[in-house]
Each structure stands twice: as structure tokens, then as C-alpha cells.
Design an enzyme around this catalytic site. Structure first.
Site, mmCIF file in Angstrom:
data_model
loop_
_atom_site.group_PDB
_atom_site.id
_atom_site.type_symbol
_atom_site.label_atom_id
_atom_site.label_comp_id
_atom_site.label_asym_id
_atom_site.label_seq_id
_atom_site.Cartn_x
_atom_site.Cartn_y
_atom_site.Cartn_z
ATOM 1 N N HIS A 409 43.313 47.499 40.185
ATOM 2 C CA HIS A 409 42.008 47.338 40.829
ATOM 3 C C HIS A 409 40.851 47.473 39.842
ATOM 4 O O HIS A 409 39.707 47.144 40.183
ATOM 5 C CB HIS A 409 41.844 48.345 41.974
ATOM 6 N N ASP A 413 40.014 42.173 41.748
ATOM 7 C CA ASP A 413 39.471 42.538 43.060
ATOM 8 C C ASP A 413 40.403 42.068 44.162
ATOM 9 O O ASP A 413 41.184 41.120 43.980
ATOM 10 C CB ASP A 413 38.084 41.919 43.254
#
Length: 437
Positions: A409, A413
Site C-alpha cells: 500500500h 493504491d
């Protein structure tokens, strides 16, 4: 009599130390010239060490699982007469040698480097409580006849364990490739509780985590500790893809039989140019993401030694049959322990599959420093509403497979991961496009 000190040589991988995996000789044993006496493991491969002299072993560097620095004493051997000068000089050179620097990576096409600011992740340690009441030792059982065990494919370690348990390997159901592994033996014992003495509880067993198993443990712990994972799962209708695969196999001639994996890898490679953040590696310390133009596809392969990830170089440049050949070659090299060091590193994205055990969904752990890993799951048949060319909706039996992806992450995204999988889904559900250049 003379004493010869064999120092750990630099085996040319830019390492500072190696791990003792297995001693073939112990203190007091005689070792012959050119005989293998210990297996040493680097980050990438297991390398056997051969004795340059014949003599009696007086001292060894440590036990299995211990680390030995390059140039330090590995073993001391007592030899008859004098040690040849060339052997002495070679060992002394090893003691004075410094670890070779890691080779600079080769330039790859269309790479983009992005600086990223991050904060350190906190570490957490777990403690496991020991069972104070060990289970009773099982009574010894007679070993099966050798002829029965010779008819099946299994590694020496599996055969030894079956012999100790009194299990006839001919009665154990093998994996899809016909080879019996420890998991197959465990499953046999689980579902055949009345077999011999298997109904009795097994004794607790302590086993030191060394070699490949320790490397896997360290890598997976580092990945979960440092990478904020998230996973995304989507259902894909692969009915038409399976029809295409069957057609290609029926006309393959001398070419290898296609599994779904070459088709999946080809589809991934065609999708990646629009999603460069997926085919990337993240340097935590430098805070730099390198987006790779070529696809070096890691292929997670289960072996008796544990999970290994050989790499298919430039997968985007290979056709289906070339991929099928390379997948088979690398999988066999991983299983037999003959994979080269360079075949086990440099991946930019990994695919991991449990084959027929694939389950409904997986949340695979990222192969650090990569930033994503893709997991195809088991293909199942079930009824679906399908709209035909006439616009009429009807129920049909379709083949469905879930695609799982785990991402870093810090780099990828959620929207990007979902968009990538949706684009991959469209390609897999329109498989003719996979063959279009």
C-alpha cells in the site's frame, strides 16, 4: 602428521557468510580428497564443499544452522605428511579474501525511478508457550517391504519418514505430478487413523529451523513486518479461456501441453504496461520505487525443501509455448535443487498458485522487494446468468476462477489494484485478445 585448516571460500555471490545446512562428516571421521563433507547455503543456493586433502577431521566450525563468515575456519583436517603448497595457498587466500561486492544490475528497458518518503514500521515479537506434557512415544512398527515403496515417486526424506512410521507408500495417494510429499503422507495418516499404530498420538518433535525453511521464515517475516499489505479478489469467467486452451492443446504437435499458467502470465504481461506501479520493486532504505519495463515473472513453486520462487526472464517477450517450456524447466530445477543462483533472483512480480488446492480466495504474502503478488485460485463449475447474442438472459454452467492480488500500500493504491485486476479480467474473459500482438 600435519594440520590443514580449510577456510570458508568466497563462492562468488558477494556474500559475507553462509549457513551450515548439513554435515556429511563429523569430528573423528576420515574424509577423502574431493569428497563432499558439508553443505553450505547462501541466500540463493546450497553449495557442497569438497575436501582438497585426505585425512581425519579434528575440528568443525559449528552445528547445522550456524553461520560461517567468508574466510573463517570451516574445518581442520589432520593429514599424513605435508600439505601441498597449492592447497595451503588456496586456503590462505580464502582467509584473506573480502566478500565480493554485489554486481550492478543490468539496465532494463523503460524503467522509472520514483523517490518515496516513508516512516519506519514498528516491530512486534510473539512468544509461543511450550507444552509441558509431551505425548507418549509410539511403539516401533515394522517397515513395509522395499518392493512396495520402490514403485512410487518420493524423495529419500519422505521414504525415510514412511519407513519410520511403518507406512506403505504404495497406499498413499500422490500429488498431481505423481510424486508423494510430506503433506500427502500427513493426509494419509489423518484419514487412516486405524492404519498400524497411527491411531496413537504422535510424539512431540522439536526440529531446528535451518536452511531453506529458515530463509523462507526470515523473508516472510520481513515482508509482513515492513510491507502494509492489502488484498483484492475478483471472480473471472474462464469458460472461453479453457475452450481456447483445449483447442491449442489438441493442435500442439510436439509442443508442451498448456496449463492455464502460460495464458495467465501472457495476459498479465499485456495488462501491465497500463499499470506500471504493479511491476515494480521498492528499495525501503533509499526510498526509491523502480518501475520495470520488462517483466521478470517470479513463479512460486512448492518443493520438499519449502517454497522457492524461480524467475522467468523477460516473460513479456515469450510466446505461450516458450512460457510453458520455461515453467516446466524452472519448476523441475526448483524441485530437484538444481536451479542456478541467477534463476532465483531479480523478479519484478510473482504469481503463486496452489493448483487443485487453490481454494476460493488467497491473500498471498508479497515477495519483497516486489510490490505485488498475484494468486489464481481453483477453477470451479457453477450455474450463472448469461446474456446471449439474442439479448435473452439464461442460466448456463460456467467455469469460474477467482483472481487474488496482494499489494504494497506504500506504492500501489487500492484503485490501481482493482483497475488492474478488472483489466486483466476483461482480457481473460475475451481470450482471443491474448493471442493478438
Amino acid at each position: 602428521m600435519a594440520k590443514f585448516t580449510f577456510n570458508m571460500p568466497d563462492i562468488g555471490e558477494g556474500i559475507a557468510e553462509a549457513e551450515i545446512v548439513q554435515w556429511h562428516k563429523q569430528v573423528g571421521d576420515t574424509v577423502n580428497e574431493d569428497e563432499e563433507f558439508v553443505d553450505m547455503m547462501t541466500d540463493k543456493a546450497t553449495v557442497p564443499m569438497e575436501s582438497p586433502v585426505t585425512g581425519k577431521i579434528l575440528e568443525i566450525a559449528g552445528g547445522e544452522g550456524d553461520m560461517v563468515s567468508i574466510g573463517s575456519m570451516l574445518v581442520v583436517i589432520e593429514v599424513e605428511g605435508e600439505v601441498p603448497d597449492d592447497v595451503t595457498e588456496e586456503s590462505q587466500a580464502a582467509a584473506e579474501a573480502a566478500p565480493a561486492p554485489a554486481p550492478a544490475p543490468k539496465a532494463e528497458p523503460v524503467e522509472e525511478r520514483i523517490e518515496v518518503e516513508t516512516s519506519d514500521a514498528s516491530d512486534a515479537d510473539d512468544a509461543l508457550a511450550a507444552d509441558p506434557d509431551p505425548a507418549p512415544q509410539p511403539e516401533p512398527r515394522p517397515a513395509p517391504e522395499p518392493s512396495a515403496q520402490a514403485k512410487v515417486l518420493a524423495t529419500p526424506a519422505v521414504r525415510k519418514r514412511a519407513k519410520e512410521l511403518g507406512v506403505d507408500l504404495a497406499q498413499v495417494k500422490p500429488a498431481e505430478d505423481g510424486r508423494i510429499r510430506h503433506g500427502d503422507l500427513d493426509q494419509f495418516l489423518t484419514y487412516n487413523a486405524g492404519y498400524g499404530a497411527a491411531a496413537k498420538p504422535r510424539a512431540d518433535e522439536e526440529k531446528k529451523v535451518i536452511g531453506m525453511r529458515r530463509r523462507i521464515a526470515e523473508n516472510m517475516a520481513a515482508s509482513k513486518r515492513n510491507i502494509p499489505h492489502f488484498s483484492y479478489v475478483e471472480e473471472v469467467d474462464v469458460t472461453d479461456l479453457e475452450v481456447l486452451r483445449a483447442q491449442l492443446n489438441s493442435n500442439r504437435g510436439e509442443k508442451p501441453k498448456l496449463t492455464i499458467l502460460p495464458l495467465l502470465i501472457t495476459a498479465i504481461c499485456k495488462t501491465l504496461p497500463d499499470f506500471p506501479m504493479i511491476n515494480a520493486r521498492y528499495d525501503d532504505e533509499a526510498g526509491i520505487v523502480t518501475r520495470h519495463g520488462s517483466v521478470n515473472m517470479g513463479m512460486a513453486a512448492q518443493t520438499d525443501a519449502g517454497l522457492m520462487v524461480p524467475v522467468i526472464r523477460n516473460a513479456q517477450a515469450q510466446n505461450l509455448w516458450q512460457l510453458a517450456n520455461e515453467i516446466a524447466r524452472l519448476a523441475e530445477a526448483a524441485r530437484t535443487g538444481t536451479a542456478k543462483s541467477e534463476e532465483m533472483q531479480g523478479g519484478t512480480l510473482t504469481v503463486t498458485s496452489l493448483g487443485p488446492l487453490g481454494g476460493v480466495a488467497t491473500t498471498p504474502v508479497i515477495n519483497r522487494p516486489e510490490v505485488a503478488i498475484i494468486g489464481p485460485n481453483r477453477i470451479i463449475e457453477r450455474p450463472m446468468y448469461v446474456t446471449g447474442a439474442d439479448g435473452v438472459e439464461r442460466i448456463e454452467k460456467r467455469k469460474l476462477m477467482n483472481i487474488s492480488i496482494s499489494c504494497d500500500h506504500r506504492v500501489v493504491d487500492g484503485w490501481d489494484a482493482a483497475s488492474f485486476v478488472q483489466a486483466l479480467k476483461r482480457l481473460l474473459e475475451t481470450p482471443a485478445l491474448i493471442l493478438v500482438d
